[in-house]
Design a protein around this motif. Sequence first.
Motif, PDB file in Angstrom:
ATOM      1  N   GLU A 218      29.674 -24.618 -12.755  1.00  0.00           N
ATOM      2  CA  GLU A 218      28.224 -24.738 -12.813  1.00  0.00           C
ATOM      3  C   GLU A 218      27.783 -24.706 -14.262  1.00  0.00           C
ATOM      4  N   LYS A 219      26.650 -25.340 -14.515  1.00  0.00           N
ATOM      5  CA  LYS A 219      26.140 -25.328 -15.880  1.00  0.00           C
ATOM      6  C   LYS A 219      25.087 -24.232 -16.011  1.00  0.00           C
ATOM      7  N   PRO A 220      24.937 -23.691 -17.208  1.00  0.00           N
ATOM      8  CA  PRO A 220      23.892 -22.677 -17.388  1.00  0.00           C
ATOM      9  C   PRO A 220      22.518 -23.259 -17.059  1.00  0.00           C
ATOM     10  N   ALA A 221      21.630 -22.405 -16.606  1.00  0.00           N
ATOM     11  CA  ALA A 221      20.268 -22.853 -16.308  1.00  0.00           C
ATOM     12  C   ALA A 221      19.642 -23.427 -17.578  1.00  0.00           C
ATOM     13  N   PRO A 222      18.848 -24.497 -17.436  1.00  0.00           N
ATOM     14  CA  PRO A 222      18.220 -25.074 -18.633  1.00  0.00           C
ATOM     15  C   PRO A 222      17.392 -24.028 -19.363  1.00  0.00           C
TER      16      PRO A 222
ATOM     17  N   THR B 134      33.658 -23.192 -23.798  1.00  0.00           N
ATOM     18  CA  THR B 134      32.952 -22.495 -24.871  1.00  0.00           C
ATOM     19  C   THR B 134      31.471 -22.311 -24.516  1.00  0.00           C
ATOM     20  N   ASN B 135      31.273 -21.726 -23.350  1.00  0.00           N
ATOM     21  CA  ASN B 135      29.941 -21.358 -22.860  1.00  0.00           C
ATOM     22  C   ASN B 135      29.062 -22.543 -22.484  1.00  0.00           C
ATOM     23  N   LYS B 136      29.647 -23.746 -22.391  1.00  0.00           N
ATOM     24  CA  LYS B 136      28.828 -24.872 -21.927  1.00  0.00           C
ATOM     25  C   LYS B 136      28.782 -24.921 -20.402  1.00  0.00           C
ATOM     26  N   ALA B 137      29.601 -24.107 -19.749  1.00  0.00           N
ATOM     27  CA  ALA B 137      29.627 -24.097 -18.282  1.00  0.00           C
ATOM     28  C   ALA B 137      30.183 -22.762 -17.800  1.00  0.00           C
ATOM     29  N   PHE B 138      30.072 -22.548 -16.507  1.00  0.00           N
ATOM     30  CA  PHE B 138      30.731 -21.405 -15.868  1.00  0.00           C
ATOM     31  C   PHE B 138      31.741 -21.928 -14.862  1.00  0.00           C
ATOM     32  N   ASN B 273      26.627 -18.502 -27.835  1.00  0.00           N
ATOM     33  CA  ASN B 273      25.860 -18.884 -26.648  1.00  0.00           C
ATOM     34  C   ASN B 273      25.858 -17.821 -25.563  1.00  0.00           C
ATOM     35  N   ALA B 274      26.861 -16.950 -25.577  1.00  0.00           N
ATOM     36  CA  ALA B 274      26.902 -15.915 -24.543  1.00  0.00           C
ATOM     37  C   ALA B 274      25.916 -14.791 -24.827  1.00  0.00           C
ATOM     38  N   SER B 275      25.316 -14.787 -26.012  1.00  0.00           N
ATOM     39  CA  SER B 275      24.299 -13.776 -26.305  1.00  0.00           C
ATOM     40  C   SER B 275      23.052 -14.045 -25.469  1.00  0.00           C
ATOM     41  N   LYS B 276      22.414 -12.966 -25.046  1.00  0.00           N
ATOM     42  CA  LYS B 276      21.335 -13.153 -24.071  1.00  0.00           C
ATOM     43  C   LYS B 276      20.046 -13.647 -24.728  1.00  0.00           C
TER      44      LYS B 276
END
Lengths: 248, 319
Positions: A218-222, B134-138, B273-276
């Motif tokens: 899944e992709k991160p939410a926009p 690299t944080n572009k996806a899960f 990118n993993a920083s909130k």
Amino acid sequence: MKILVCISHVPDTTSKINFTEDNTKFDANGVQFVINPYDEFGLTRAMWFKEKQGASIDVINVGGPETEPTLRKALAIGADAAIRVNTVATDAFSVAKQIANVFSNGGYDLVMAGRESIDYNGGMVPGMIAGLTNANFVNSCISLEIDGANATAIREIDGGKETVSTSLPLVIGGQKGLVEESDLRIPNMRGIMMARKKPLTVVEPVNASPETISVSFEKPAPKGAVTLVSPDNLDELINLLHNEAKVI
Amino acid sequence: MSVLVYTESEQGHFKKAALEVASYAKAVADQLGTTVTAVSVNATDTSVLGNYGVDKVLHVASDQLNSFNASAYASVIKQAVENENAKVIIVSSSADSKYLAPLLAVGLNAGYASNVVAAPSGTSPFTVKRPAFTNKAFENIQINTEVKIIGVSNNAFGLVETSGSASAEDFSPTIPGFAVKVESVDKATDKVTIADAEIVVSGGRGLKGPENWGMIEELAEVLGAATACSKPVSDLGWRPHGEHVGQTGKPVASNLYIAIGISGAIQHLAGINASKVKVVVNTDPEAPFFKAADYGVVGDAFQVIPELITKLKAFKAQQ
């Protein structure tokens, strides 16, 4: 010294990441693949050993024929021979088992692998190779010297660094520091021509069932637009960080 | 058949990450209807673990383990797993845990998922979520082995306090010989590390030179933050390589990341990118980092940061 350098075939950093088949498969269409950046540090350090101390360098990848251009690039940089284990890379364990098999049977002294790959970011393969072969292991390695059968390494730890001594055979999980980025090599025309004549051996895999399976992506939410705060109103920034984001 | 958690300590005290993985272990144990057993090495007081869901602590006291050794620590944890007949093992994402976990996974024939960011979405099959590309996806991954290892990403799950208490039991595993020996450690013990930090303050080339880092350090001190920098800054030798965050540097998974004078190259963003929550201060309104940021200040760092420090000090004084 006989060195095996692990070369992961990964999407370039700038690639757009997409998935197909109901978000269960990575979509390689239009993606530029490169040598995993962490592996480049290991390959360049291996080249240094070859040139300064004498060593032979084999590079290895676990994957289908589509990874061969990446292996050829490693040959063009200066590796002597390439090995492709002819199977689809599934999880870290199955990849590590294939490389461990080549390592154990190939009479290698040193395995250089990147700390992690920039696709699945697992950070497991180097340690698993060491665990499977009972070789010594240094992770997050930022400096490596070899003197005969002895090695001195520096590894990055949280908040500092640690110097360790060990012996060959050795597996390294490497990163920037093994060499500087400015020392990384770009293949020149002579290297590219020579790479065509260097051996690229395809070996069949040993039996290794995966332990983990990617079931979906899944992709991160926009992300919403940035909230701009005037430099003349920094109280507002503090207010937002305290009351809205709740991080201070 | 408890869930087993390795709780890291430093100079006798548990790291924050240890309390976070204990909290995570409690969540997994609740899903499985079982208890949490922690393994601690040379911690002086293990009772605090009870506040984070641990029921029992296997306490290892050994001078041989004063310096971290991945093989030895993996062996100690493996013996604890076998002692407890544990099927799920939780570790952190510290440099040490990422070092030992693959060795432990091989030793236990266990599937290992690293950098996990949430409690399991299911336990039958056992499925967890972790970042990829690299944080572009899960990636949602299923662990199919009988024994499972989960590495929890820093600051992803947070601390969850409970009102429980933990019993302590001395545990005396066999400690193997060390084939990798620590010769020296170079570590600033009084500074917040990037790995542990909830807040990271990072500077880029916009700061013009190493002599200007005083305000970055002062801002970090006010916030209890770690300091970091962009790749060009470490390449120029303004700051040590250990502070370089980005794709080939350190990954940052803080609650708040403040980027000052950093334009936001894709390799830098990959590392943070993993920083909130991300705050950017930059003179250039077109800097790519503003597209990735939550809050931004278009302004001169040399004016904005000293004023921000003054205002934050006043804010902290009121808290």
